[in-house]
Scaffold this motif. Structure first.
Motif, PDB file in Angstrom:
ATOM      1  N   THR A  25       2.396 -12.690  -3.750  1.00 18.68           N
ATOM      2  CA  THR A  25       3.811 -12.695  -3.430  1.00 18.68           C
ATOM      3  C   THR A  25       4.157 -11.434  -2.647  1.00 18.68           C
ATOM      4  O   THR A  25       3.364 -10.492  -2.570  1.00 18.68           O
ATOM      5  N   ALA A  26       5.369 -11.399  -2.090  1.00 18.14           N
ATOM      6  CA  ALA A  26       5.822 -10.219  -1.342  1.00 18.14           C
ATOM      7  C   ALA A  26       5.861  -8.997  -2.257  1.00 18.14           C
ATOM      8  O   ALA A  26       5.518  -7.886  -1.849  1.00 18.14           O
ATOM      9  N   PHE A  27       6.257  -9.229  -3.527  1.00 18.44           N
ATOM     10  CA  PHE A  27       6.314  -8.131  -4.487  1.00 18.44           C
ATOM     11  C   PHE A  27       4.921  -7.557  -4.733  1.00 18.44           C
ATOM     12  O   PHE A  27       4.731  -6.331  -4.741  1.00 18.44           O
ATOM     13  N   PHE A  30       3.693  -5.563  -1.839  1.00 17.77           N
ATOM     14  CA  PHE A  30       4.345  -4.247  -1.853  1.00 17.77           C
ATOM     15  C   PHE A  30       3.677  -3.331  -2.878  1.00 17.77           C
ATOM     16  O   PHE A  30       3.391  -2.160  -2.595  1.00 17.77           O
ATOM     17  N   ILE A  31       3.416  -3.850  -4.081  1.00 13.66           N
ATOM     18  CA  ILE A  31       2.750  -3.068  -5.130  1.00 13.66           C
ATOM     19  C   ILE A  31       1.362  -2.630  -4.661  1.00 13.66           C
ATOM     20  O   ILE A  31       0.950  -1.482  -4.878  1.00 13.66           O
ATOM     21  N   SER A  32       0.639  -3.532  -4.015  1.00 16.49           N
ATOM     22  CA  SER A  32      -0.697  -3.211  -3.509  1.00 16.49           C
ATOM     23  C   SER A  32      -0.628  -2.088  -2.475  1.00 16.49           C
ATOM     24  O   SER A  32      -1.471  -1.185  -2.469  1.00 16.49           O
ATOM     25  N   TRP A  33       0.380  -2.155  -1.591  1.00 21.15           N
ATOM     26  CA  TRP A  33       0.530  -1.119  -0.558  1.00 21.15           C
ATOM     27  C   TRP A  33       0.834   0.232  -1.188  1.00 21.15           C
ATOM     28  O   TRP A  33       0.238   1.248  -0.819  1.00 21.15           O
ATOM     29  N   ILE A  34       1.776   0.243  -2.144  1.00 22.15           N
ATOM     30  CA  ILE A  34       2.152   1.484  -2.829  1.00 22.15           C
ATOM     31  C   ILE A  34       0.960   2.057  -3.596  1.00 22.15           C
ATOM     32  O   ILE A  34       0.763   3.279  -3.672  1.00 22.15           O
ATOM     33  N   ILE A 178       0.823   3.367 -12.712  1.00 17.98           N
ATOM     34  CA  ILE A 178       1.728   2.284 -13.128  1.00 17.98           C
ATOM     35  C   ILE A 178       1.497   1.029 -12.282  1.00 17.98           C
ATOM     36  O   ILE A 178       1.400  -0.082 -12.814  1.00 17.98           O
ATOM     37  N   THR A 179       1.393   1.203 -10.948  1.00 12.77           N
ATOM     38  CA  THR A 179       1.136   0.041 -10.090  1.00 12.77           C
ATOM     39  C   THR A 179      -0.252  -0.536 -10.351  1.00 12.77           C
ATOM     40  O   THR A 179      -0.465  -1.743 -10.211  1.00 12.77           O
TER      41      THR A 179
END
Length: 394
Positions: A25-27, A30-34, A178-179
């Motif tokens: 998902t987009a979320f 985003f988590i993977s990028w962070i 956390i991510t």
């Protein structure tokens, strides 16, 4: 006529392949990028900070080993030297020594330990002194190694700029922890996902083994990694530390700030009998009693910390305050006491001195995992990048 149907063998489970999430998902993207890119940027700093932290964990034990026989006296006597005789003996060896701390031990065979700073060599050292004769038994500079290592850990020996670099890298590591938990969490729980999430396939090829070391050990060390990161930030950001003390019910001041000032020309009492009295009564279970004396000439009180003294914290700490001219016990307010204990707890958690040797071993192992995480994470990213380039024909 019957037809022959061959029996097909079940396909073996591929253990070498790194598992993938399908349809992110987009979320999750985003988590993977962070989780990835800030860690890639700060990876070298994080490895260095974690490695120096690992070295410091067993600093107290290493310093005890280096002190050797000087930790003990040859003969236990009835009469002890006064605190003034101890201080005079230290200064006699080198007038340039600035004495910052004295630690008295309950064991009558143990020598008194002084933490000093040499103005000439600019080095920190421990002096071991016979409590009966006031003879200096040994000067050991092992603590200076840990002093330098601690400053490398906290600021890369680069002052405020280095401190900010370490703090920002620590924030990145906290976010990555956390991510990382979010990325680790399986889409569905079953026997296969539980095995993949909690166990390492030691017989797998390097790529899968490296993935498991990052994924599985990262999960097992998560709580301590978060604690180490958070306490490091509390130590660096003073307003954040002060807020923590306030939320715990502590006052804004240290105990020493609310004590009577020194009276010029008045004779101080010997602190040794007061220490012995504490060991005989309320501190009977304490291993040692320490007192910071680098500002003692400005204070009208002795502030003793009973427990197990370490480099930056005291395990099982309690505070006792006495008027240094009359020996009268000075009552410390509950709020001031909370302030001292909360700050000490933060240092205990950060140094691993929170549950004896179990706490130190847990912190040491978590530090090793934390040191490896940027490395194993980089190797995972690099392997995927190479595979992508190979598919594109590069």
């Amino acid at each position: 006529m019957a037809t022959y149907t061959p029996k097909l063998k079940p396909r073996p489970v591929v253990v070498d392949q790194v598992p993938k999430r399908k349809g992110k998902t987009a979320f999750m993207r985003f988590i993977s990028w962070i989780h990835l890119w800030p860690s890639i940027v700060s990876g070298v700093i994080l490895v260095f900070v974690c490695l120096t932290g690992v070295i410091i964990v067993y600093g107290d034990e290493i310093m005890d080993i280096c002190a050797g026989d000087a930790r003990f006296v040859k003969e236990v006597k009835v009469q002890k030297a006064t605190s003034q005789e101890l201080l005079t003996s230290i200064k006699k060896g080198s007038p340039d020594l600035a004495i910052s701390e004295l630690v008295f031990f309950k064991d009558p065979k143990r020598s008194v330990r002084a933490r000093v700073f040499d103005g000439k060599s600019k080095k920190l050292a421990h002096l071991y002194i016979d409590p009966y004769t006031a003879e200096v038994l040994k000067v050991d500079t092992t603590i200076y190694f840990f002093y330098i290592t601690a400053h490398l850990h906290a600021s890369l020996l680069a002052g405020k700029v280095g401190g900010w670099i370490v703090a920002i890298s620590t924030i990145i590591f906290l976010i990555s922890s956390i991510t990382g938990l979010v990325l680790w969490w399986p889409n569905r729980w079953n026997k296969t996902t539980r095995q993949a999430s909690f166990t390492i396939k030691w017989k797998a090829k390097f790529k899968r083994l490296n993935y498991d070391l990052h994924n599985v050990y990262g999960f097992y060390s998560l709580i301590l990694c978060v604690v180490l990161s958070a306490t490091g930030l509390l130590i660096f950001f003073h307003p954040l530390g002060e807020l923590t003390v306030k939320l715990a019910g502590g006052s804004a001041n240290h105990v020493a700030e609310n004590l009577p000032k020194a009276i010029k020309g008045k004779t101080e009492l010997d602190m040794v009998p007061i220490v012995d009295q504490l060991f005989s009564n309320e501190y009977a279970t304490k291993k040692n009693i320490g007192i910071w004396i680098y500002r003692l000439e400005k204070s009208g009180a002795y502030v003793f910390s009973g427990g197990t003294s370490g480099l930056k914290s005291t395990e099982n700490m309690d505070i006792a305050v006495f008027d240094k001219y009359t020996g009268t016990r000075i009552t410390v307010s509950e709020q001031d006491n909370i302030h001292e204990k909360v700050e000490n707890y933060v240092w205990q958690l950060h140094m691993g001195q929170w549950w004896g040797q179990f706490g130190k071993l847990s912190t040491f192992l978590a530090g090793i995992v934390a040191t490896s995480l940027p490395i194993t994470g980089f190797l995972i990213w690099w392997g995927r990048k190479k595979r992508k380039l190979k598919r594109l024909g590069y």
